[in-house]
Design an enzyme around this catalytic site. Sequence first.
Site, PDB file in Angstrom:
ATOM      1  N   ALA A   1       0.835  -1.209   0.000  1.00  0.00           N
ATOM      2  CA  ALA A   1       0.000   0.000   0.000  1.00  0.00           C
ATOM      3  C   ALA A   1       0.863   1.249   0.000  1.00  0.00           C
ATOM      4  O   ALA A   1       2.022   1.222   0.424  1.00  0.00           O
ATOM      5  CB  ALA A   1      -0.934   0.012   1.206  1.00  0.00           C
TER       6      ALA A   1
ATOM      7  N   GLU B   1      12.772   6.806   2.293  1.00  0.00           N
ATOM      8  CA  GLU B   1      11.542   6.832   3.075  1.00  0.00           C
ATOM      9  C   GLU B   1      11.661   5.971   4.333  1.00  0.00           C
ATOM     10  O   GLU B   1      10.672   5.733   5.023  1.00  0.00           O
ATOM     11  CB  GLU B   1      10.360   6.369   2.220  1.00  0.00           C
ATOM     12  CG  GLU B   1      10.068   7.309   1.058  1.00  0.00           C
ATOM     13  CD  GLU B   1       8.841   6.918   0.255  1.00  0.00           C
ATOM     14  OE1 GLU B   1       8.118   5.974   0.679  1.00  0.00           O
ATOM     15  OE2 GLU B   1       8.586   7.546  -0.783  1.00  0.00           O
TER      16      GLU B   1
ATOM     17  N   GLU C   1       7.822  -2.056  -2.811  1.00  0.00           N
ATOM     18  CA  GLU C   1       7.685  -2.814  -1.575  1.00  0.00           C
ATOM     19  C   GLU C   1       7.937  -4.311  -1.734  1.00  0.00           C
ATOM     20  O   GLU C   1       8.200  -4.995  -0.735  1.00  0.00           O
ATOM     21  CB  GLU C   1       6.293  -2.604  -0.975  1.00  0.00           C
ATOM     22  CG  GLU C   1       6.041  -1.162  -0.548  1.00  0.00           C
ATOM     23  CD  GLU C   1       4.808  -0.999   0.330  1.00  0.00           C
ATOM     24  OE1 GLU C   1       4.114  -2.018   0.586  1.00  0.00           O
ATOM     25  OE2 GLU C   1       4.545   0.134   0.765  1.00  0.00           O
TER      26      GLU C   1
ATOM     27  N   PRO D   1     -14.026   6.460   9.328  1.00  0.00           N
ATOM     28  CA  PRO D   1     -14.655   7.761   9.097  1.00  0.00           C
ATOM     29  C   PRO D   1     -15.045   8.503  10.368  1.00  0.00           C
ATOM     30  O   PRO D   1     -15.365   9.695  10.301  1.00  0.00           O
ATOM     31  CB  PRO D   1     -15.890   7.411   8.250  1.00  0.00           C
ATOM     32  CG  PRO D   1     -16.199   5.997   8.600  1.00  0.00           C
ATOM     33  CD  PRO D   1     -14.867   5.348   8.834  1.00  0.00           C
ATOM     34  N   GLY D   2     -15.006   7.839  11.508  1.00  0.00           N
ATOM     35  CA  GLY D   2     -15.301   8.529  12.752  1.00  0.00           C
ATOM     36  C   GLY D   2     -14.234   9.535  13.152  1.00  0.00           C
ATOM     37  O   GLY D   2     -14.488  10.421  13.967  1.00  0.00           O
TER      38      GLY D   2
ATOM     39  N   GLU E   1       3.947   0.986  -5.995  1.00  0.00           N
ATOM     40  CA  GLU E   1       4.155   0.416  -4.673  1.00  0.00           C
ATOM     41  C   GLU E   1       4.509  -1.066  -4.731  1.00  0.00           C
ATOM     42  O   GLU E   1       5.296  -1.562  -3.920  1.00  0.00           O
ATOM     43  CB  GLU E   1       2.908   0.637  -3.809  1.00  0.00           C
ATOM     44  CG  GLU E   1       2.651   2.098  -3.465  1.00  0.00           C
ATOM     45  CD  GLU E   1       3.742   2.717  -2.610  1.00  0.00           C
ATOM     46  OE1 GLU E   1       4.406   1.985  -1.839  1.00  0.00           O
ATOM     47  OE2 GLU E   1       3.944   3.955  -2.705  1.00  0.00           O
TER      48      GLU E   1
END
Length: 213
Positions: free
Chosen positions: A85, A151, A105, A123-124, A101
């Site tokens: 991801a 990175e 990765e 989403p909270g 990716e």
Amino acid sequence: MAHRYEILARERCHEGYLRLDRVHLRHALFEGGMSPALSRECLVRGLAVAVLPYDPQRDEVVLVEQFRVGGIDDPRGAWITETIAGMAELGEEPGSVAVREAQEEAGLTIHDLRLIADYLPSPGGSSERVMLYCARCDTRGAGGIHGLDEEHEDIWAHVLPTDEALGLVAEGHMRAAMPIIALQWLALNRRQLQEEWAGGDWTAGLWSSQEPG
């Protein structure tokens, strides 16, 4: 009135590796009218693109393992097994992110991206959106340590028989949502992918996205 909201004010609380905003708002209520003014913190994230590489000929998947700061208080440890991801850059196509990716990765070239889900994982409290794919790959020679030094990535790519990976989900050993969703989708679509991909043309374009219109 239904599904209407009003942003009254928005302030930046923090911007570092992550960004945190405080949003003052009110929203429509199901029974009518509007809520009182509310204050909610939101972790501001962009589009995350994830991909589960699958080799239909060998019936194997590729998952990656790496340190995650969100796991430091988990008694099971901070090294998490996940799907490949990464975050999309401004204007970058999701399929291109998945291709990039997979190479960074896991050293993989992927083909024939198939959209599994386009969802909001939390989403909270976060605006992050995830586009999760399955893609065809060749697992011969795959695996090992990968990631970009600039990175500070230290990623171990694992090649697993599909049944073993599905067993990790069934036995509760998989802790991240992306691989759980992806592997359960693969369990439902495995035979169809084998029929469509096992005899496919590996010399075709780098990737071809099959997303809903």
